[in-house]
Write an enzyme that holds these catalytic residues in place. Sequence first.
Site, short mmCIF file in Angstrom:
data_model
loop_
_atom_site.label_atom_id
_atom_site.label_comp_id
_atom_site.label_asym_id
_atom_site.label_seq_id
_atom_site.Cartn_x
_atom_site.Cartn_y
_atom_site.Cartn_z
N ASP A 98 31.43 31.80 47.19
CA ASP A 98 32.14 33.07 47.06
C ASP A 98 31.28 34.15 47.71
OD1 ASP A 98 33.92 35.06 46.18
OD2 ASP A 98 34.33 33.92 44.35
N ASP A 194 35.53 37.72 48.96
CA ASP A 194 36.03 38.64 47.94
C ASP A 194 36.46 39.97 48.58
OD1 ASP A 194 36.22 39.20 44.99
OD2 ASP A 194 34.80 40.78 45.52
N GLU A 236 40.26 37.23 50.56
CA GLU A 236 41.10 37.81 49.51
C GLU A 236 41.64 39.13 50.03
OE1 GLU A 236 40.80 39.20 44.81
OE2 GLU A 236 39.07 39.41 46.12
N HIS A 312 40.73 33.19 38.86
CA HIS A 312 39.95 33.78 37.77
C HIS A 312 40.39 35.20 37.42
CE1 HIS A 312 38.27 35.27 41.47
NE2 HIS A 312 37.63 36.20 40.80
N ASP A 313 41.20 35.83 38.29
CA ASP A 313 41.67 37.19 38.05
C ASP A 313 43.09 37.24 37.51
OD1 ASP A 313 39.39 38.58 38.87
OD2 ASP A 313 40.02 38.64 40.97
#
Length: 535
Positions: A98, A194, A236, A312-313
Amino acid sequence: MEKHWWHQATIYQIYPKSFMDANGDGIGDLQGIIQKLDYLEKLGITAIWLSPVYQSPMDDNGYDISDYQAIADIFGDMADMDLLLEEAQKRGIRIIMDLVVNHTSDEHAWFVEARENPQSPERDFYIWRDQPNALTSTFSGSAWQLDEASGQYYLHLFSKKQPDLNWENADLRQKIYDMMNFWIAKGIGGFRMDVIDLIGKIPDAEITGNGPKLHDYLKEMNQASFGNYDLLTVGETWGATPEIAKQYSRPENKELSMVFQFEHIGLQHEPNRPKWEFAKELDVSALKTIFAKWQTELKLGEGWNSLFWNNHDLPRVLSIWGNSQEHRVQSGKALAILLHLMRGTPYIYQGEEIGMTNYPFASLEQVDDIESVNYAKEALENGVSADDIMASIRQIGRDNARTPMQWDASTNAGFSSAEKTWLPVNPNYQDINVQAALADENSLFYTYQTLVALRKEQDWLVEADFQLLETADKVFAYERRLGQDSYLIVVNLSDHEQDFPLVCDSYQTIIANSDPQKVIDSGRLAAWDAFCIKK
């Protein structure tokens, strides 16, 4: 079109704090992941997207990095990381790191120096202004924080402990590329990036996403780091349209492999309302329109899709769009079949493959996520009732995805031997766990295992075109054609029978959670029926 390994890959996301705790401190770690690699090999996945394990004060669970080339103590050390890479490779599994380069932690050496010495080169690694403007933080409040020592404000689009990096500084960009090359040299399989669409921000113009220099930076990054290797890169990008996604992922542009777009995720929320006002029912017709648009507009060679329900969000898809009670397994299979047979690279979020659900949060004491905590504080001040706040958090709070992985029916679901885990274990773990799933040949796990295997074996999943079919409102049906071959995918996204007239003299079942012949005979789909047949 040149084929890459990731065209036929399925990626599994691990949230390290919640996957497996090997040392009994209540927090997952790298040794825990190593212990469970055989399980992931059985599932058949090609790569792990590992949420951040870098050194961090953990203000935002590792998305606030204080050292990109060190491992957080709670997860282990670099020797553990090297062992994970080695053990994963033995099982044919790549590790996708990540990459968080829109911001750092305020405890990163660069920011410490920038704050202590306004004359230092590092000062320009961040974004400082004498006066704040109207930009707001994703985590509520102003995006500007006063640094009292210098009298200037620094930008933070997330937590005030996550100062934004200044990508206009060429020296900063080079340091980031050097860091990426450090990880590439270790043998990683790529990067998940990210909030990468924010790095081209122009704060004075209040432009955050999709700034004018964004694609220049990505082309430069590609050339300076991963462009020389066959690595998966996924950005993302909350604000992407198909046209923007093509810019990122068109092979000749030399930027990224693919992006995460979130248009379908937006359906979880009431239209044109604040995020925390969640939709009461899935708008299936809107879902069909959105998926069809992305499938048809990102044609092969022009770009590439990522396919996902969870991360995860986000809350657990079964609790949002499935039926997590009476039809938990059947609706879980339906959602999996619908998604995994489209064109793109599918992502499975830990626990999705066994049908984990949202957590029944009863009070704010059980909540850890900074976004939920800040929302609750602000909502209380604005007169929203505590009951309504908790209802929102139970439905769409990020902690729903972050409760510990449910391995078996023992204490703490086999996740940890600690007395107390960092987030509570979902009370349904005695029924929903890996051990039970592996023991039941009709479990959701084996549907996912079959879908992962199909992705590796069936070229049509990569190459066939996509056509949405006209159906009853709650039925999502599409056809994929390659040459003379035609594949029909049909899913009932509801708790009720639906009409689906189907004339088919001969067919081959590719995957199903029901009997396609019954549908052909009756012209009706039972609740959550899903199948793919080759006609």
